[in-house]
Design a protein around this motif. Structure first.
Motif, PDB file in Angstrom:
ATOM      1  N   GLY A 195       0.706  -1.093   0.052  1.00 36.19           N
ATOM      2  CA  GLY A 195      -0.268   0.031  -0.232  1.00 36.19           C
ATOM      3  C   GLY A 195       0.943   1.233   0.337  1.00 36.19           C
ATOM      4  O   GLY A 195       2.164   1.128   0.803  1.00 36.19           O
ATOM      5  N   ILE A 196       0.810   2.504  -0.793  1.00 34.19           N
ATOM      6  CA  ILE A 196       1.664   3.912  -0.539  1.00 34.19           C
ATOM      7  C   ILE A 196       0.348   4.702  -0.356  1.00 34.19           C
ATOM      8  O   ILE A 196      -0.794   4.601  -0.886  1.00 34.19           O
ATOM      9  CB  ILE A 196       1.476   3.898  -2.710  1.00 34.19           C
ATOM     10  CG1 ILE A 196       2.367   2.990  -3.086  1.00 34.19           C
ATOM     11  CG2 ILE A 196       2.291   5.279  -2.586  1.00 34.19           C
ATOM     12  CD1 ILE A 196       3.843   2.808  -2.520  1.00 34.19           C
ATOM     13  N   ALA A 197       0.436   5.084   1.117  1.00 27.99           N
ATOM     14  CA  ALA A 197      -0.235   5.818   1.787  1.00 27.99           C
ATOM     15  C   ALA A 197      -0.338   7.374   0.543  1.00 27.99           C
ATOM     16  O   ALA A 197       1.366   8.567  -0.192  1.00 27.99           O
ATOM     17  CB  ALA A 197       0.929   6.305   2.753  1.00 27.99           C
ATOM     18  N   VAL A 198      -1.723   7.693   0.514  1.00 33.89           N
ATOM     19  CA  VAL A 198      -1.078   9.045  -0.641  1.00 33.89           C
ATOM     20  C   VAL A 198      -1.708   9.865   0.702  1.00 33.89           C
ATOM     21  O   VAL A 198      -3.250   9.738   1.231  1.00 33.89           O
ATOM     22  CB  VAL A 198      -2.259   8.877  -1.442  1.00 33.89           C
ATOM     23  CG1 VAL A 198      -2.144  10.184  -2.845  1.00 33.89           C
ATOM     24  CG2 VAL A 198      -1.402   7.281  -2.473  1.00 33.89           C
ATOM     25  N   SER A 199      -2.167  11.429   0.220  1.00 30.25           N
ATOM     26  CA  SER A 199      -2.259  13.378   1.124  1.00 30.25           C
ATOM     27  C   SER A 199      -2.883  13.423   0.354  1.00 30.25           C
ATOM     28  O   SER A 199      -2.385  13.679  -1.502  1.00 30.25           O
ATOM     29  CB  SER A 199      -1.861  13.396   1.777  1.00 30.25           C
ATOM     30  OG  SER A 199      -0.597  13.797   1.665  1.00 30.25           O
ATOM     31  N   ARG A 200      -4.233  14.472   0.078  1.00 30.36           N
ATOM     32  CA  ARG A 200      -4.489  14.683  -0.781  1.00 30.36           C
ATOM     33  C   ARG A 200      -4.500  16.591   0.131  1.00 30.36           C
ATOM     34  O   ARG A 200      -5.637  16.776   0.996  1.00 30.36           O
ATOM     35  CB  ARG A 200      -6.006  15.153  -2.003  1.00 30.36           C
ATOM     36  CG  ARG A 200      -6.213  15.819  -2.095  1.00 30.36           C
ATOM     37  CD  ARG A 200      -7.480  15.078  -2.876  1.00 30.36           C
ATOM     38  NE  ARG A 200      -8.524  14.861  -2.341  1.00 30.36           N
ATOM     39  CZ  ARG A 200      -9.954  14.931  -2.330  1.00 30.36           C
ATOM     40  NH1 ARG A 200      -9.873  14.235  -3.896  1.00 30.36           N
ATOM     41  NH2 ARG A 200     -11.460  13.991  -1.658  1.00 30.36           N
ATOM     42  N   LEU A 201      -4.363  17.749  -0.423  1.00 38.61           N
ATOM     43  CA  LEU A 201      -5.093  18.872  -0.234  1.00 38.61           C
ATOM     44  C   LEU A 201      -5.973  19.246  -1.210  1.00 38.61           C
ATOM     45  O   LEU A 201      -5.181  19.813  -2.382  1.00 38.61           O
ATOM     46  CB  LEU A 201      -3.495  19.409   0.077  1.00 38.61           C
ATOM     47  CG  LEU A 201      -4.290  21.421   0.527  1.00 38.61           C
ATOM     48  CD1 LEU A 201      -4.828  21.887   1.983  1.00 38.61           C
ATOM     49  CD2 LEU A 201      -2.963  22.183   1.122  1.00 38.61           C
ATOM     50  N   ALA A 202      -7.149  19.183  -1.292  1.00 36.54           N
ATOM     51  CA  ALA A 202      -8.195  19.797  -2.270  1.00 36.54           C
ATOM     52  C   ALA A 202      -8.419  21.101  -2.730  1.00 36.54           C
ATOM     53  O   ALA A 202      -8.165  21.464  -2.332  1.00 36.54           O
ATOM     54  CB  ALA A 202      -9.870  18.447  -2.103  1.00 36.54           C
ATOM     55  N   SER A 203      -8.590  21.098  -3.708  1.00 36.64           N
ATOM     56  CA  SER A 203      -8.688  22.539  -4.557  1.00 36.64           C
ATOM     57  C   SER A 203     -10.110  23.180  -3.881  1.00 36.64           C
ATOM     58  O   SER A 203     -10.759  22.382  -3.848  1.00 36.64           O
ATOM     59  CB  SER A 203      -8.536  22.465  -4.812  1.00 36.64           C
ATOM     60  OG  SER A 203      -9.219  23.973  -6.450  1.00 36.64           O
ATOM     61  N   ASP A 204     -10.820  24.333  -3.301  1.00 36.26           N
ATOM     62  CA  ASP A 204     -11.560  23.897  -2.848  1.00 36.26           C
ATOM     63  C   ASP A 204     -12.395  25.350  -3.868  1.00 36.26           C
ATOM     64  O   ASP A 204     -13.219  25.569  -3.953  1.00 36.26           O
ATOM     65  CB  ASP A 204     -12.191  25.004  -1.533  1.00 36.26           C
ATOM     66  CG  ASP A 204     -11.002  26.489  -0.865  1.00 36.26           C
ATOM     67  OD1 ASP A 204     -10.662  26.877  -2.412  1.00 36.26           O
ATOM     68  OD2 ASP A 204     -11.316  26.367  -0.284  1.00 36.26           O
ATOM     69  N   LYS A 205     -11.654  25.523  -4.971  1.00 37.92           N
ATOM     70  CA  LYS A 205     -12.561  26.537  -5.643  1.00 37.92           C
ATOM     71  C   LYS A 205     -12.938  25.292  -7.131  1.00 37.92           C
ATOM     72  O   LYS A 205     -11.761  25.303  -8.088  1.00 37.92           O
ATOM     73  CB  LYS A 205     -11.600  27.222  -6.650  1.00 37.92           C
ATOM     74  CG  LYS A 205     -10.822  28.414  -5.198  1.00 37.92           C
ATOM     75  CD  LYS A 205     -12.529  29.276  -5.016  1.00 37.92           C
ATOM     76  CE  LYS A 205     -11.611  30.638  -4.126  1.00 37.92           C
ATOM     77  NZ  LYS A 205     -11.012  30.275  -2.694  1.00 37.92           N
ATOM     78  N   PRO A 206     -14.041  24.758  -7.271  1.00 41.37           N
ATOM     79  CA  PRO A 206     -13.961  23.728  -8.635  1.00 41.37           C
ATOM     80  C   PRO A 206     -14.097  24.378  -9.509  1.00 41.37           C
ATOM     81  O   PRO A 206     -14.102  23.936 -10.939  1.00 41.37           O
ATOM     82  CB  PRO A 206     -15.497  22.638  -8.306  1.00 41.37           C
ATOM     83  CG  PRO A 206     -15.847  24.229  -6.880  1.00 41.37           C
ATOM     84  CD  PRO A 206     -14.753  24.610  -6.276  1.00 41.37           C
ATOM     85  N   GLU A 207     -13.870  26.024  -9.907  1.00 41.57           N
ATOM     86  CA  GLU A 207     -14.382  26.714 -11.130  1.00 41.57           C
ATOM     87  C   GLU A 207     -13.488  27.032 -11.521  1.00 41.57           C
ATOM     88  O   GLU A 207     -12.752  26.836 -13.020  1.00 41.57           O
ATOM     89  CB  GLU A 207     -15.220  27.629 -11.038  1.00 41.57           C
ATOM     90  CG  GLU A 207     -15.061  28.338 -10.225  1.00 41.57           C
ATOM     91  CD  GLU A 207     -14.832  28.164  -8.727  1.00 41.57           C
ATOM     92  OE1 GLU A 207     -15.054  29.539  -7.786  1.00 41.57           O
ATOM     93  OE2 GLU A 207     -15.575  27.705  -7.860  1.00 41.57           O
ATOM     94  N   ARG A 208     -11.965  26.732 -11.078  1.00 43.04           N
ATOM     95  CA  ARG A 208     -10.523  27.331 -11.089  1.00 43.04           C
ATOM     96  C   ARG A 208      -9.537  25.777 -11.868  1.00 43.04           C
ATOM     97  O   ARG A 208      -8.288  25.670 -11.565  1.00 43.04           O
ATOM     98  CB  ARG A 208      -9.791  28.181 -10.096  1.00 43.04           C
ATOM     99  CG  ARG A 208     -11.118  29.542 -10.333  1.00 43.04           C
ATOM    100  CD  ARG A 208     -10.294  30.151  -9.315  1.00 43.04           C
ATOM    101  NE  ARG A 208     -10.834  31.769  -8.693  1.00 43.04           N
ATOM    102  CZ  ARG A 208     -10.614  32.123  -8.175  1.00 43.04           C
ATOM    103  NH1 ARG A 208      -9.921  32.569  -7.378  1.00 43.04           N
ATOM    104  NH2 ARG A 208     -11.500  33.857  -8.339  1.00 43.04           N
TER     105      ARG A 208
END
Length: 520
Positions: free
Chosen positions: A102-115
């Protein structure tokens, strides 16, 4: 039995990879590495966060947070929270139905879907350094909001590191402290003695419970993991931001999967051979390139008593290192002094601390406490697995004796250390991959950024990589010292070039030289 089985599997895998992919050729411990290790230690996926057996949508969960002080030293504010998931991949890509990790993955998601325009995979360097917390570190360090809006910023622990099937050689404390650079060699006999210590480390790794994993903890397999991550994220192409060793990872990915990279930024660049024996010798040159910046700093501050001119500061260093080689003091011999000096020169902000350390060792005062390095043993083990397995290193003691004699004169500050023999000279041959060749095949989508006086990834290596990429790349150089450019180096010209490329796709029309100019 383990050695025989591993050798057979490795030989089969090597033959298979040669048939399926183009041949692709592709530092010291830093304060940033320490901070990233501490930040990543606070992150883990909640129970049940996993991916399917084949690339598919990842199951994101809030990362469990550690203690409240999760911001790294020197980073303003708190680290923004991340989501975590696990990507399921084959241990051996030549045997996709075999053991999986298993490869541990993280995400800081964009909170501007239109951009939002896609995903930005990241890697902070190493090898052996966790990247799970890197998106938060980037954000807290000043990653522009327009970049955060445009991308989901993705971090991950490379295989063999952190929470991704970590490897361990069970290195002793002495081996951990000595393993990063060989002891400074004054004579051929010094090289022979160091060879014995290097062999012991390699043998310890080969006999460890992690031995079955070691042949598969390399840059090419991590690049394959990145491409599976791209597929699991549902992206046709991915952008990438890699620093230090991350430039090797990005270069290998761009070479193995040239049509799947979008906007690729390589910050503080290794040469086209990556972290091979030539890169290790290049550290000696990097020290020579960077040291004058510190010598001027110390000479301008008589309170440290290290010399009234840069030449006198250099003489102080050489004399102090020789003295500590003869008689260590307060846990420092000459090799340790050279290593910590090299490490602290990664950042201008470390210069006062370094000057105080020299002063204490020179005068016999108590040495200031040194920052701890959480997970050092695992870091060193994974580091050896990558650098020793990515390419063959010389195995002749005579060759290392010759190199030491040359580099002791060419790079007096630490060349007789960085040219010396290490564990890679004794790495099991069946664990060594044929290097990936980095070249000019593929789209023109690479932006390189580089400090002119970088100790860890010297400008000479970056220029070689730039030449290897040909028309694929444009390089921006900053007239300053230190390791790391984008959002950490304080050069507005270079920062603007990277931000513009990531957000608009516009690169400089040709290679660009940026003057020293602090960010505002």
């Amino acid at each position: 039995m383990r050695w025989t089985h591993t050798r057979t599997a490795r030989t089969h895998a090597t033959r298979t990879h040669r048939a399926r992919t183009p041949t692709v050729r592709t530092r010291g411990v830093t304060a940033v590495a320490v901070a990233l290790a501490a930040a990543a230690a606070t992150l883990t996926a909640l129970p049940g966060a996993s991916a399917a057996q084949t690339p598919g949508p990842l199951r994101w969960k809030p990362c469990a947070q550690g203690p409240a002080g999760s911001a790294r030293a020197g980073t303003p504010g708190k680290l923004p929270p991340l989501e975590c998931a696990t990507l399921d991949v084959p241990l051996d890509y030549a045997d996709p139905g075999g053991r999986r990790i298993g490869i541990a993955v993280s995400r800081l998601a964009s909170d501007k879907p239109e951009r939002r325009r896609g995903v930005l995979l990241t890697n902070p360097g190493g090898p052996g350094v966790s990247g799970l917390g890197y998106p938060s570190v980037l954000a807290a360090s000043g990653l522009p909001q327009k970049v955060r809006d445009a991308y989901d910023v993705i971090g991950f622990d490379p295989r063999g590191v952190g929470r991704s099937a970590p490897v361990s050689c069970g290195l002793t404390q002495e081996q951990q402290s000595r393993g990063n650079f060989p002891a400074y060699a004054y004579t051929p006999g010094d090289v022979v003695r160091e060879a014995g210590r290097a062999r012991q480390i390699a043998e310890r790794c080969a006999a460890s419970p992690s031995a079955p994993l070691m042949p598969y903890i390399g840059t090419a397999d991590t690049a394959r993991d990145m491409d599976r991550l791209r597929a699991a994220l549902g992206e046709r192409r991915v952008s990438f931001l890699g620093a230090s060793y991350g430039t090797q990872l990005g270069a290998v990915y761009a070479s193995m999967f040239p049509g799947r990279g979008d906007r690729i930024v390589l910050d503080s660049n290794l040469g086209p051979g990556g972290y091979d024996d030539r890169a290790m010798r290049m550290f000696g040159r990097g020290m020579e390139d960077r040291f004058p910046d510190f010598a001027r700093y110390a000479a301008a501050r008589p309170q440290y008593g290290l010399g009234a001119t840069p030449r006198q500061v250099r003489a102080t260093f050489l004399e102090l290192a020789r003295r500590l080689d003869r008689k260590p003091a307060q846990g420092f011999d000459g090799t340790a002094l050279r290593g910590v000096t090299f490490d602290r020169l990664y950042l201008d902000a470390n210069m006062p601390e370094l000057a105080r350390l020299w002063q204490a060792l020179d005068t016999g005062r108590p040495v200031p406490p040194q920052p701890p390095f959480p997970g050092r043993e695992q870091f060193m083990s994974a580091r050896f697995a990558v650098i020793c397995g990515d390419a063959a290193w010389p195995r002749s003691i005579g060759e290392y004796q010759r190199r030491v004699a040359v580099d002791r004169l060419r790079y007096p500050l630490m060349g007789a250390s960085t040219a010396g023999v290490g564990p890679c000279a004794y790495w099991p041959r069946s664990w060594v991959r044929e290097p990936v060749r980095v070249g000019d095949r593929g789209p023109s989508n690479i932006l390189m950024v580089q400090n002119e006086r970088d100790p860890g990834t010297p400008l000479a290596g970056a220029r070689s990589l730039r030449q290897a990429f040909g028309a694929r790349a444009v390089m921006v150089t900053a007239d300053q010292g230190g390791h790391g450019v984008y959002v950490t180096g304080g050069n507005r010209c270079a920062d603007d070039a990277v931000t513009a490329y990531l957000t608009t796709g516009r690169r400089p029309a040709r290679d660009l030289a940026c003057p020293t100019r602090p960010a505002t």
